[in-house]
Scaffold this motif. Structure first.
Motif, PDB file in Angstrom:
ATOM      1  N   ILE A  31       0.842  -1.195   0.000  1.00  0.00           N
ATOM      2  CA  ILE A  31       0.000   0.000   0.000  1.00  0.00           C
ATOM      3  C   ILE A  31       0.881   1.251   0.000  1.00  0.00           C
ATOM      4  O   ILE A  31       0.655   2.191  -0.761  1.00  0.00           O
ATOM      5  CB  ILE A  31      -0.950   0.015   1.220  1.00  0.00           C
ATOM      6  CG1 ILE A  31      -1.967  -1.115   1.108  1.00  0.00           C
ATOM      7  CG2 ILE A  31      -1.647   1.357   1.356  1.00  0.00           C
ATOM      8  CD1 ILE A  31      -2.764  -1.346   2.381  1.00  0.00           C
ATOM      9  N   PHE A  32       1.903   1.236   0.847  1.00  0.00           N
ATOM     10  CA  PHE A  32       2.792   2.392   0.915  1.00  0.00           C
ATOM     11  C   PHE A  32       3.498   2.609  -0.420  1.00  0.00           C
ATOM     12  O   PHE A  32       3.593   3.728  -0.906  1.00  0.00           O
ATOM     13  CB  PHE A  32       3.816   2.202   2.037  1.00  0.00           C
ATOM     14  CG  PHE A  32       3.288   2.593   3.386  1.00  0.00           C
ATOM     15  CD1 PHE A  32       1.991   2.308   3.767  1.00  0.00           C
ATOM     16  CD2 PHE A  32       4.086   3.255   4.281  1.00  0.00           C
ATOM     17  CE1 PHE A  32       1.495   2.677   5.009  1.00  0.00           C
ATOM     18  CE2 PHE A  32       3.606   3.639   5.530  1.00  0.00           C
ATOM     19  CZ  PHE A  32       2.311   3.352   5.888  1.00  0.00           C
ATOM     20  N   LYS A  33       4.012   1.543  -1.021  1.00  0.00           N
ATOM     21  CA  LYS A  33       4.689   1.665  -2.318  1.00  0.00           C
ATOM     22  C   LYS A  33       3.742   2.223  -3.371  1.00  0.00           C
ATOM     23  O   LYS A  33       4.139   3.033  -4.211  1.00  0.00           O
ATOM     24  CB  LYS A  33       5.233   0.309  -2.766  1.00  0.00           C
ATOM     25  CG  LYS A  33       6.433  -0.145  -1.996  1.00  0.00           C
ATOM     26  CD  LYS A  33       6.876  -1.517  -2.471  1.00  0.00           C
ATOM     27  CE  LYS A  33       7.971  -2.085  -1.606  1.00  0.00           C
ATOM     28  NZ  LYS A  33       8.364  -3.437  -2.028  1.00  0.00           N
ATOM     29  N   HIS A  39       2.963   9.342  -6.480  1.00  0.00           N
ATOM     30  CA  HIS A  39       3.419  10.664  -6.071  1.00  0.00           C
ATOM     31  C   HIS A  39       2.567  11.255  -4.943  1.00  0.00           C
ATOM     32  O   HIS A  39       2.235  12.434  -4.941  1.00  0.00           O
ATOM     33  CB  HIS A  39       3.479  11.617  -7.272  1.00  0.00           C
ATOM     34  CG  HIS A  39       4.317  11.097  -8.382  1.00  0.00           C
ATOM     35  ND1 HIS A  39       5.700  11.039  -8.300  1.00  0.00           N
ATOM     36  CD2 HIS A  39       3.979  10.562  -9.580  1.00  0.00           C
ATOM     37  CE1 HIS A  39       6.170  10.503  -9.411  1.00  0.00           C
ATOM     38  NE2 HIS A  39       5.152  10.204 -10.206  1.00  0.00           N
ATOM     39  N   GLN A  40       2.233  10.397  -3.987  1.00  0.00           N
ATOM     40  CA  GLN A  40       1.500  10.831  -2.803  1.00  0.00           C
ATOM     41  C   GLN A  40       2.224  10.350  -1.540  1.00  0.00           C
ATOM     42  O   GLN A  40       1.667   9.625  -0.717  1.00  0.00           O
ATOM     43  CB  GLN A  40       0.076  10.280  -2.831  1.00  0.00           C
ATOM     44  CG  GLN A  40      -0.752  10.793  -3.974  1.00  0.00           C
ATOM     45  CD  GLN A  40      -2.143  10.194  -3.990  1.00  0.00           C
ATOM     46  OE1 GLN A  40      -2.380   9.115  -3.470  1.00  0.00           O
ATOM     47  NE2 GLN A  40      -3.067  10.914  -4.589  1.00  0.00           N
ATOM     48  N   PRO A  41       3.495  10.762  -1.384  1.00  0.00           N
ATOM     49  CA  PRO A  41       4.266  10.265  -0.236  1.00  0.00           C
ATOM     50  C   PRO A  41       3.731  10.740   1.112  1.00  0.00           C
ATOM     51  O   PRO A  41       4.073  10.167   2.140  1.00  0.00           O
ATOM     52  CB  PRO A  41       5.667  10.816  -0.488  1.00  0.00           C
ATOM     53  CG  PRO A  41       5.454  12.022  -1.330  1.00  0.00           C
ATOM     54  CD  PRO A  41       4.245  11.712  -2.182  1.00  0.00           C
ATOM     55  N   GLN A  42       2.883  11.761   1.127  1.00  0.00           N
ATOM     56  CA  GLN A  42       2.338  12.250   2.393  1.00  0.00           C
ATOM     57  C   GLN A  42       1.363  11.252   3.009  1.00  0.00           C
ATOM     58  O   GLN A  42       1.174  11.225   4.233  1.00  0.00           O
ATOM     59  CB  GLN A  42       1.682  13.627   2.221  1.00  0.00           C
ATOM     60  CG  GLN A  42       0.352  13.621   1.506  1.00  0.00           C
ATOM     61  CD  GLN A  42       0.433  13.521  -0.024  1.00  0.00           C
ATOM     62  OE1 GLN A  42       1.496  13.343  -0.616  1.00  0.00           O
ATOM     63  NE2 GLN A  42      -0.713  13.626  -0.674  1.00  0.00           N
ATOM     64  N   VAL A  43       0.743  10.402   2.200  1.00  0.00           N
ATOM     65  CA  VAL A  43      -0.257   9.466   2.716  1.00  0.00           C
ATOM     66  C   VAL A  43       0.357   8.463   3.699  1.00  0.00           C
ATOM     67  O   VAL A  43      -0.159   8.302   4.813  1.00  0.00           O
ATOM     68  CB  VAL A  43      -1.009   8.762   1.569  1.00  0.00           C
ATOM     69  CG1 VAL A  43      -1.944   7.688   2.107  1.00  0.00           C
ATOM     70  CG2 VAL A  43      -1.779   9.780   0.739  1.00  0.00           C
ATOM     71  N   PRO A  44       1.462   7.779   3.339  1.00  0.00           N
ATOM     72  CA  PRO A  44       2.050   6.858   4.332  1.00  0.00           C
ATOM     73  C   PRO A  44       2.468   7.562   5.618  1.00  0.00           C
ATOM     74  O   PRO A  44       2.298   7.019   6.706  1.00  0.00           O
ATOM     75  CB  PRO A  44       3.268   6.271   3.605  1.00  0.00           C
ATOM     76  CG  PRO A  44       2.942   6.402   2.160  1.00  0.00           C
ATOM     77  CD  PRO A  44       2.134   7.654   2.045  1.00  0.00           C
ATOM     78  N   TRP A  45       2.995   8.796   5.505  1.00  0.00           N
ATOM     79  CA  TRP A  45       3.386   9.530   6.706  1.00  0.00           C
ATOM     80  C   TRP A  45       2.162   9.849   7.562  1.00  0.00           C
ATOM     81  O   TRP A  45       2.218   9.767   8.788  1.00  0.00           O
ATOM     82  CB  TRP A  45       4.129  10.817   6.333  1.00  0.00           C
ATOM     83  CG  TRP A  45       5.526  10.535   5.912  1.00  0.00           C
ATOM     84  CD1 TRP A  45       6.025  10.565   4.641  1.00  0.00           C
ATOM     85  CD2 TRP A  45       6.606  10.131   6.754  1.00  0.00           C
ATOM     86  NE1 TRP A  45       7.351  10.212   4.651  1.00  0.00           N
ATOM     87  CE2 TRP A  45       7.736   9.943   5.930  1.00  0.00           C
ATOM     88  CE3 TRP A  45       6.731   9.913   8.119  1.00  0.00           C
ATOM     89  CZ2 TRP A  45       8.966   9.548   6.432  1.00  0.00           C
ATOM     90  CZ3 TRP A  45       7.964   9.515   8.619  1.00  0.00           C
ATOM     91  CH2 TRP A  45       9.060   9.340   7.785  1.00  0.00           C
ATOM     92  N   THR A  46       1.077  10.203   6.931  1.00  0.00           N
ATOM     93  CA  THR A  46      -0.158  10.481   7.673  1.00  0.00           C
ATOM     94  C   THR A  46      -0.613   9.244   8.422  1.00  0.00           C
ATOM     95  O   THR A  46      -0.985   9.307   9.600  1.00  0.00           O
ATOM     96  CB  THR A  46      -1.265  10.966   6.711  1.00  0.00           C
ATOM     97  OG1 THR A  46      -0.805  12.145   6.050  1.00  0.00           O
ATOM     98  CG2 THR A  46      -2.556  11.258   7.449  1.00  0.00           C
ATOM     99  N   VAL A  47      -0.556   8.100   7.756  1.00  0.00           N
ATOM    100  CA  VAL A  47      -0.953   6.842   8.392  1.00  0.00           C
ATOM    101  C   VAL A  47      -0.050   6.532   9.576  1.00  0.00           C
ATOM    102  O   VAL A  47      -0.521   6.170  10.658  1.00  0.00           O
ATOM    103  CB  VAL A  47      -0.944   5.682   7.365  1.00  0.00           C
ATOM    104  CG1 VAL A  47      -1.143   4.338   8.051  1.00  0.00           C
ATOM    105  CG2 VAL A  47      -1.992   5.905   6.290  1.00  0.00           C
TER     106      VAL A  47
END
Length: 109
Positions: A31-33, A39-47
């Protein structure tokens, strides 16, 4: 609908990302990959922040306190009891991998 779509993507993108009961570690990483490749690297950080991690991927102190508080012991609802050998094994594993900030002295942090 979104969960179904996510499960479908995971089944396509990973060999072992799903089990009958949920998402595996490989699925979680998949999911993170996927978000990073879109180009949404903020999503894994939010999680990760929702799960109590900071920018260094350490658990924030408030999260550590909540994890270290034990529920009141109720023998009537106890399912099993660890043997002394099992307790020693788990304690040794904890200290092997815990960082000094989480109460251990090992090389895991």
């Amino acid at each position: 609908d979104e969960i179904y779509a996510l499960r479908k993507v995971l089944a396509k993108e990973t060999d072992d990302g799903l089990t009958r009961t949920g998402v595996t570690v490989n699925g979680f990483l998949g999911i993170f990959k996927l978000f990073i490749s879109k180009h949404q690297p903020q999503v894994p950080w939010t999680v990760m922040r929702l799960f109590g991690y900071d920018d260094k991927l350490d658990l924030v102190p408030e999260q550590l306190k909540s994890l270290s508080s034990l529920p009141k012991h109720d023998p009537d609802h106890q399912v099993f009891k660890l043997s002394r050998k099992s307790e020693r094994f788990l304690t040794d594993i904890f200290y092997q991998f815990a960082s000094t900030r989480t109460g251990g002295g090992g090389g895991g942090g």
